[in-house]
Scaffold this active site. Structure first.
Site, mmCIF file in Angstrom:
data_model
loop_
_atom_site.group_PDB
_atom_site.id
_atom_site.type_symbol
_atom_site.label_atom_id
_atom_site.label_comp_id
_atom_site.label_asym_id
_atom_site.label_seq_id
_atom_site.Cartn_x
_atom_site.Cartn_y
_atom_site.Cartn_z
ATOM 1 N N GLY B 29 0.764 -1.115 -0.092
ATOM 2 C CA GLY B 29 -0.190 0.091 0.004
ATOM 3 C C GLY B 29 0.798 1.123 0.105
ATOM 4 O O GLY B 29 1.613 1.495 1.090
ATOM 5 N N THR B 30 1.214 1.848 -1.091
ATOM 6 C CA THR B 30 2.261 2.285 -1.485
ATOM 7 C C THR B 30 2.129 3.933 -1.936
ATOM 8 O O THR B 30 1.093 4.082 -2.726
ATOM 9 C CB THR B 30 2.887 1.615 -2.517
ATOM 10 O OG1 THR B 30 3.211 0.303 -2.064
ATOM 11 C CG2 THR B 30 4.171 1.937 -3.082
ATOM 12 N N SER B 31 3.191 4.665 -2.130
ATOM 13 C CA SER B 31 3.411 5.926 -2.606
ATOM 14 C C SER B 31 4.649 5.612 -3.513
ATOM 15 O O SER B 31 5.782 5.472 -3.367
ATOM 16 C CB SER B 31 3.566 6.934 -1.997
ATOM 17 O OG SER B 31 2.259 7.292 -1.191
#
Lengths: 315, 229
Positions: B29-31
């Site tokens: 769950g990322t940027s």
């Protein structure tokens, strides 16, 4: 391992082509009956016989100059019932690449089929045209395998592969979108990429890159003519693609001149840069240019004959 | 409403569990983002890996090398994206050896795309491919969930990216120098980490230019201001 077969049969009419010093070991000992068995002096006779098949075929020529590549073949007319201009001998491998071959035509057709498969699989994996050196490498490997096994024979062809690897940036086939409108940053300056490529592949699987290549019946005189063009030096640097077409036509006529007996057709294709007449594609040379090249070729030959006639008169 | 974890359409026939994670599967769950700049390209990512609400790793490296100057940012399933990156790394290593020259970013992107598209039913992988090569300079390709391929001047991805579309659109400039580009990327990721619950930890970057790959690390301890090694 089974001992070499000790047959007493003789190899038909080709003893003279082998060196005489080893006559007791290489003649009639059966070492030519199969791939996969070396003769004691380290040769594979089946491969050498395949080369003989090539040497009887119509002459093929490839010329590489700065602007592109020209392929030409002397198509001997086997029957007057064949439709002129039909039955093409030079094949397209991929949009930017063609091949011409001398020797056994069905073998050549199979070679072409395989080369197209290799070009296709490259595109499937990398979504870009196959570079000419990669195609040559893969086909060289393919030919070589046919010199190894009992169950197969080597290809009876020598193939000349011409290609123009794009000098432009290569997109991924089917990509959408753009990079920054100022262009990608950090490119190496002053370098060029791609360009015209020419390779010749022999039945053994051996292949080299060439400035000019010739094979088939008239290869010796064709090679002598190619060498005069200085394609590796200023000749290749200054030659236009149209000049290369005319030279290729002339060389096919010169090579044919040595064995004047049979009628032939001249078939020629060319590949230029994206800025040139074919826009990076492998295409047949337009009829107008081919007719002009043939006219000049015939004129050049007649000129030679006149010179010879003069020489005789002066004697 | 419960949408399930199968990846099939829900009972309402409309909603799909888009990231199709199994129960307990590790999620990035990322940027993530990659930008082109004057001398090449910069990849950057946060470092949070979650299994549900639990942070499985707070210092993850989501920037993965597939060749010397071709890297990718991974989002989605950690297992899937690692497996895909491993396969591409193998292909590019082989390509470099048999070809006698390093692969281009296009070659890498096309191998990634082939894998992502032909296995689209089984993967949850959102990737950004960025690389530098001497012929094409710095380039960025995005491969979102379905396996399409998009060439972009810069690209953002992962759950955190939704919060920074405005920031990036307002602050992006073409042809930035390295310092400006690092500042832009860092500013964007700080906002993504700030607003996205599934993003967090440190900011990692890799700068790809003619000089090779240069790694940056910024910690929240120093307010992402100091470059650590």
């Amino acid at each position: 391992m089974v001992a070499p077969p000790a047959f007493s049969c003789r190899r038909a009419g080709s003893e003279s082509s082998h060196s005489s010093s080893d006559s007791t070991t290489s003649i009639g000992t059966g070492y030519d009956l199969s791939n996969s068995i070396f003769s004691p002096d380290g040769r594979n006779f089946q491969v050498e016989y395949a080369v003989k098949a090539v040497e009887n075929g119509g002459t093929s020529v490839g010329i590489r100059c700065k602007e592109g590549v020209v392929l030409a073949v002397e198509k001997v007319v086997a029957s007057k019932l064949l439709k002129p201009g039909a039955n093409k001998r030079i094949a397209t491998i991929d949009r930017h690449m063609g091949v011409v071959y001398s020797g056994m035509i069905p073998d050549g057709r199979h070679f072409v089929e395989r080369a197209r498969g290799e070009a296709r699989s490259w595109r499937d994996q990398y979504k870009t045209p196959i570079p000419s050196d990669q195609l040559a490498s893969r086909m060289g490997g393919y030919l070589q395998v046919y010199t190894l096994y009992q169950s197969v024979r080597p290809f009876g062809i020598t193939a000349i592969v011409g290609g123009f690897d794009s000098e432009l940036e290569a997109p991924v086939d089917g990509e959408v979108g753009n990079g920054p409108s100022v262009g990608a940053g950090g490119k190496a300056q002053g370098k060029t990429y791609g360009g015209p490529k020419l390779y010749m592949l022999e039945p053994s699987g051996l292949y080299w890159g060439y400035f000019g290549a010739a094979t088939g019946k008239g290869r010796q005189s064709a090679k002598a003519e190619l060498e005069k063009l200085d394609l590796a030096g200023e000749g290749g640097e200054n030659m236009t693609l149209e000049q290369a077409v005319k030279e290729a036509a002339r060389i096919i006529y010169v090579a044919h001149d040595d064995s004047k007996d049979k009628e032939f057709e001249l078939e020629m294709t060319w590949i230029s840069a994206s800025t040139g007449p074919t826009k990076g594609l492998h295409q047949e040379v337009p009829k107008a240019l081919r007719d002009e090249a043939e006219r000049l070729a015939k004129a050049a030959l007649e000129g030679d004959d006149e010179d010879e006639a003069k020489d005789k008169m002066e004697e | 409403m419960e949408f399930g974890t199968s990846g099939d359409l829900g009972h309402d026939g409309i909603h799909v569990d888009m990231d199709r994670l199994k129960k307990g599967e590790v999620n990035l769950g990322t940027s993530i983002m990659a930008v082109t700049f004057k001398d090449g390209v910069i990849l950057a990512a946060d470092s949070r890996t979650t299994t549900g609400a639990y942070i499985a790793n707070r210092v993850t490296d989501k920037l993965t090398r597939v060749h010397d100057t071709i890297w990718c940012c991974r989002s989605g399933s950690a297992a899937d994206t690692q497996a895909v990156a491993d396969i591409v790394q193998y292909h590019l290593g082989l390509y470099a050896m048999t070809n006698g020259q390093p692969p281009t970013t296009q070659v890498a992107a096309s191998i990634f795309q082939e894998l992502c598209y032909s296995n689209k039913d089984r993967l949850s992988a959102g990737l950004i491919i960025a690389g530098w090569d001497e012929r094409h300079g710095g380039q960025v390709y995005a491969i979102p969930l379905g396996g399409s391929l998009h060439k972009q001047p810069y690209s953002i991805g992962g759950s955190g990216s939704t919060y920074i579309y405005g920031f990036c659109d307002a602050n992006w400039k073409e042809g930035m120098n390295e310092e400006e580009a690092v500042a832009f990327v860092k500013g964007a990721l700080r906002e993504a980490i700030k607003w996205d619950g599934s993003s967090g930890g440190v900011i990692r970057m890799v700068v790809l230019t003619a000089k090779g790959a240069d790694r940056h690390l910024y910690l929240p301890d120093t307010d992402y201001k100091v470059r650590h090694m």
